[in-house]
Enzyme design. Structure first.
Site, short mmCIF file in Angstrom:
data_model
loop_
_atom_site.label_atom_id
_atom_site.label_comp_id
_atom_site.label_asym_id
_atom_site.label_seq_id
_atom_site.Cartn_x
_atom_site.Cartn_y
_atom_site.Cartn_z
N HIS A 161 28.04 27.27 -3.19
CA HIS A 161 26.63 27.68 -3.24
C HIS A 161 26.34 28.89 -2.34
CE1 HIS A 161 25.75 24.30 -5.71
NE2 HIS A 161 26.12 23.43 -4.79
N ILE A 182 22.48 32.54 -0.36
CA ILE A 182 22.65 31.09 -0.35
C ILE A 182 21.82 30.48 -1.48
CG2 ILE A 182 22.41 29.00 1.02
CD1 ILE A 182 22.29 30.96 3.51
N CYS A 183 22.47 29.71 -2.32
CA CYS A 183 21.77 28.99 -3.39
C CYS A 183 21.39 27.61 -2.84
CB CYS A 183 22.68 28.87 -4.62
SG CYS A 183 21.89 28.00 -5.99
N LEU A 184 20.18 27.53 -2.31
CA LEU A 184 19.68 26.30 -1.70
C LEU A 184 18.19 26.21 -2.01
CD1 LEU A 184 20.34 23.84 0.15
CD2 LEU A 184 19.73 25.31 2.09
N CYS A 217 22.18 21.48 -4.00
CA CYS A 217 21.67 22.75 -3.50
C CYS A 217 20.20 22.88 -3.59
CB CYS A 217 22.30 23.94 -4.19
SG CYS A 217 22.01 24.09 -5.95
#
Length: 168
Positions: free
Chosen positions: A99, A106-108, A168
């Site tokens: 992620h 950042i894929c969150l 995520c």
């Protein structure tokens, strides 16, 4: 019309000052909290001496695949913080995680769609550390090269993120 335009500019300036005051108060509170409660985990610096830009260094948690590895997060805060999420990304070589893109994005979900003003800098950092700690293998997102090419020169907040799993 000149008077109305002048009044509108004055009103916009007052609104901006109020927002920046709210942002500064909240950032001061967040900074004090992370330095008091997480000083063993996160090392915060303000590279320009400005509350709007933070660098936060941390080490991967023990007994994880990132154990002992050192990372730096960059937080950029806009005048609407904490109503609007900060821009958060990794500086330098970020962790090889499914992620986290090689450009530091950042894929969150909490950094974008699921942001809440109740979140703090330390809660975001702990979420990122938890995400890293739960990883079983190292690797980049499947579309890393293509995405990083498209993202050059842009903020992660310029993208509509989609979340392919619940981590995520």
């Amino acid at each position: 019309h000149k008077t109305k335009k002048k009044d509108r500019k004055k009103l916009n300036s007052i609104t901006l000052l109020k927002m920046e005051s709210r942002m500064s108060k909240r950032l001061t509170k967040d900074l004090e909290s992370i330095q008091k409660n997480y000083k063993e985990v996160f090392d915060v610096s303000l590279p320009n001496g400005d509350l709007k830009l933070w660098h936060i260094k941390f080490t991967g948690a023990k007994e994880t695949i990132f154990s002992g590895e050192k990372f730096t997060l960059q937080f950029k805060f806009g005048p609407d913080y904490p109503i609007e999420a900060p821009e958060v990304l990794f500086l330098g070589k970020g962790p090889e995680h499914e992620h986290i893109y090689s450009n530091g994005f950042i894929c969150l979900s909490i950094l974008y769609d699921e942001w809440s003003a109740a979140l703090t800098v330390s809660s975001v950092c702990m979420s990122i550390l938890s995400m890293l700690s739960s990883a079983k293998t190292k690797g980049r997102p499947f579309n890393d090269a293509e995405f990083c090419k498209r993202a050059a020169g842009k903020s992660p907040k310029n993208f509509l993120w989609s979340y392919d799993d619940t981590k995520c």
